[in-house]
Write an enzyme that holds these catalytic residues in place. Structure first.
Site, mmCIF file in Angstrom:
data_model
loop_
_atom_site.group_PDB
_atom_site.id
_atom_site.type_symbol
_atom_site.label_atom_id
_atom_site.label_comp_id
_atom_site.label_asym_id
_atom_site.label_seq_id
_atom_site.Cartn_x
_atom_site.Cartn_y
_atom_site.Cartn_z
ATOM 1 C CD GLU A 149 46.482 -9.769 -21.727
ATOM 2 O OE1 GLU A 149 47.755 -10.630 -21.583
ATOM 3 O OE2 GLU A 149 46.058 -9.203 -22.962
ATOM 4 C CG ASP B 111 48.160 -10.110 -17.488
ATOM 5 O OD1 ASP B 111 48.106 -9.054 -18.384
ATOM 6 O OD2 ASP B 111 48.319 -11.141 -17.798
ATOM 7 C CB ILE B 112 43.121 -12.518 -18.420
ATOM 8 C CG1 ILE B 112 42.181 -11.545 -17.722
ATOM 9 C CG2 ILE B 112 42.691 -13.828 -18.450
ATOM 10 C CD1 ILE B 112 41.228 -11.490 -19.138
ATOM 11 C CG HIS C 282 40.496 -12.196 -31.656
ATOM 12 N ND1 HIS C 282 41.552 -11.631 -30.785
ATOM 13 C CD2 HIS C 282 41.274 -12.608 -32.538
ATOM 14 C CE1 HIS C 282 42.760 -12.024 -31.180
ATOM 15 N NE2 HIS C 282 42.636 -12.489 -32.409
ATOM 16 C CG ASP D 118 36.375 -9.060 -28.012
ATOM 17 O OD1 ASP D 118 37.626 -8.864 -27.598
ATOM 18 O OD2 ASP D 118 35.936 -8.726 -29.072
ATOM 19 C CG ASN E 267 42.009 -13.460 -27.761
ATOM 20 O OD1 ASN E 267 40.862 -13.666 -27.503
ATOM 21 N ND2 ASN E 267 42.563 -12.454 -28.020
#
Length: 184
Positions: free
Chosen positions: A104, A61-62, A74, A78, A69
């Site tokens: 994520e 998980d980031i 976004h 992305d 974000n």
């Protein structure tokens, strides 16, 4: 005439087969990162269950992705996801299974991998992400949870829960960490 009709039918069948194959690939691929999705992961886990071997399930998980974000937009979020997917692809072996399973979160199945090897791999992933230059001023890091099982009786939901528990422990311990699931 008959030969021509058969030839045309053959070509239509070939085009239909190619279209079906393209649709199958599209249904198992995350459109943004071009890695597998949950459907792909399930399919590969099912295939791996035909043999009995050790298996590691990594859940990544980031860290602080929502903040990133919100701050950069976004499109930058992305870009971070795509670049992370490329880093992961470069580190995975041919037999490993990489998938983006939502937002994520990414999962990696490591067949024929024991606990110590999976932790070494996870640490290599963590270091590669932390040392990579992304298009944001903050350093991008990941927290990784590792669960272990056997391909013969691997249950996605159980592996996911265990890896998720370990990942949240990594986040609680300050993020940018690797933790293995333990019953304790």
């Amino acid at each position: 005439m008959l030969f021509l009709a058969l030839r045309l039918r053959q070509q239509k069948l070939l085009r239909l087969e190619q279209t079906n194959q393209s649709l199958l690939v599209a249904s198992e691929t995350d459109p943004l990162t071009q890695v597998g999705n949950r459907r792909y992961l399930d399919k590969k886990l099912n295939i791996l269950s035909q043999a009995s071997t050790e298996l590691a399930f990594l859940l990544l998980d980031i860290d602080h992705f929502k903040t990133l974000n919100d701050a950069y937009g976004h499109d930058v979020g992305d870009d971070v996801l795509v670049r992370l997917a490329n880093i992961l692809k470069a580190l995975c072996r041919k037999e490993d299974v990489l998938a983006r399973i939502g937002g994520e979160e990414f999962a990696i199945l490591l067949p024929n991998t024991n606990k110590s090897a999976s932790l070494v791999f996870a640490e290599r992933v963590r270091e590669a992400v932390a040392s990579n230059a992304f298009e944001v001023s903050e350093r991008v890091t990941v927290s990784i949870g590792v669960a272990l099982g056997n391909t013969k009786n691997a249950d996605y939901d159980e592996l996911y829960k265990q890896a998720d528990t370990a990942m949240y422990r990594a986040k609680t311990d300050g993020r940018n960490h690797v933790r293995a699931f333990s019953q304790a």
